[in-house]
Design an enzyme around this catalytic site. Structure first.
Site, PDB file in Angstrom:
ATOM      1  N   HIS A   1       7.985   5.390   2.956  1.00  0.00           N
ATOM      2  CA  HIS A   1       7.809   4.044   2.459  1.00  0.00           C
ATOM      3  C   HIS A   1       8.966   4.272   1.462  1.00  0.00           C
ATOM      4  O   HIS A   1       8.310   4.999   0.969  1.00  0.00           O
ATOM      5  CB  HIS A   1       6.396   4.444   1.452  1.00  0.00           C
ATOM      6  CG  HIS A   1       6.057   3.341   1.035  1.00  0.00           C
ATOM      7  ND1 HIS A   1       5.993   2.806   0.253  1.00  0.00           N
ATOM      8  CD2 HIS A   1       5.180   1.942   1.755  1.00  0.00           C
ATOM      9  CE1 HIS A   1       5.496   1.524   0.002  1.00  0.00           C
ATOM     10  NE2 HIS A   1       5.184   1.371   1.184  1.00  0.00           N
TER      11      HIS A   1
ATOM     12  N   GLU B   1      10.172  -2.547   5.914  1.00  0.00           N
ATOM     13  CA  GLU B   1       9.612  -3.333   5.031  1.00  0.00           C
ATOM     14  C   GLU B   1      10.312  -2.985   3.488  1.00  0.00           C
ATOM     15  O   GLU B   1      10.975  -2.109   3.227  1.00  0.00           O
ATOM     16  CB  GLU B   1       7.936  -1.859   3.991  1.00  0.00           C
ATOM     17  CG  GLU B   1       7.096  -1.885   5.335  1.00  0.00           C
ATOM     18  CD  GLU B   1       5.511  -1.340   4.074  1.00  0.00           C
ATOM     19  OE1 GLU B   1       4.744  -1.717   4.477  1.00  0.00           O
ATOM     20  OE2 GLU B   1       6.214  -0.404   4.110  1.00  0.00           O
TER      21      GLU B   1
ATOM     22  N   GLY C   1       4.932  -5.663  -3.076  1.00  0.00           N
ATOM     23  CA  GLY C   1       4.312  -5.789  -3.615  1.00  0.00           C
ATOM     24  C   GLY C   1       5.204  -7.124  -4.727  1.00  0.00           C
ATOM     25  O   GLY C   1       3.949  -7.323  -5.967  1.00  0.00           O
TER      26      GLY C   1
ATOM     27  N   SER D   1       4.077  -8.081   1.388  1.00  0.00           N
ATOM     28  CA  SER D   1       3.120  -8.346   0.480  1.00  0.00           C
ATOM     29  C   SER D   1       3.179  -9.601   2.396  1.00  0.00           C
ATOM     30  O   SER D   1       3.090 -10.992   1.876  1.00  0.00           O
ATOM     31  CB  SER D   1       3.999  -9.526  -0.355  1.00  0.00           C
ATOM     32  OG  SER D   1       4.329  -8.904  -1.330  1.00  0.00           O
TER      33      SER D   1
END
Length: 178
Positions: free
Chosen positions: A25, A97, A103, A143
């Protein structure tokens, strides 16, 4: 393994019956300085332990230079998966991602996601062969909400979503699943 406060060992995960391990991540890459070499070790350990790695990849900045994005992501995939035996690659789930969408108020557009997932599939095919590439699941995170999930998963190369903050509320998460 060991006394690393705030960390979670693979042995503890297995003891609890966990089956998936999120690896790579962007927060781990930036805040904990995890390198692609470290991520490759983690992917290999996860598979050797009989667990399923969810490998996060994504470009750091928003751009429409798809050749640059493809090169960036293919480099991540090549390095992050280089220690994984080819016959074990189909257990890996790739989570696209884009760092710039995590976010954010809005996810990447459905068109952008579809294009990038196609590029990821092409990169996997180039690196590991078409047969292997077709067996690897590619999901999207960044998101994901009840308002955009249907448009995101409508593309054949998007095999699912990786829900973050919009999943904290059980009713909202339920709406995403439905």
């Amino acid at each position: 393994n060991g006394a690393y406060t705030g960390e979670f060992s693979i042995e503890s995960l297995m003891d609890m019956g966990g089956t998936y391990v999120e690896i790579g991540h962007s927060e781990r890459r930036s805040l904990f300085h995890e390198t692609d070499e470290m991520i490759a070790d983690k992917v290999q350990l996860t598979i050797e332990s009989g667990l399923i790695p969810v490998l996060c990849i994504g470009e750091p900045k928003e751009t429409t230079d798809f050749e640059w994005i493809k090169s960036f992501l293919e480099n991540q995939l090549s390095t992050d998966l280089k220690k994984t035996a080819k016959e074990k690659l189909e257990t890996v789930i790739v989570a696209y991602e884009p760092v710039w969408a995590i976010g954010a108020i809005n996810a990447a557009s459905a068109d952008h996601i579809a294009k990038i997932h196609t590029l990821i599939r092409e990169s996997l095919s180039h690196l590991f062969g078409t047969e292997t590439a077709e067996k690897i699941r590619i999901i999207y995170g960044g998101s994901v909400s009840k308002d955009n999930v249907n448009s995101i998963v409508s593309n054949e190369n998007v095999d699912g979503v990786f829900v973050g903050r919009f999943g904290h509320d059980p009713k909202n998460y339920q709406a995403i699943v439905e």
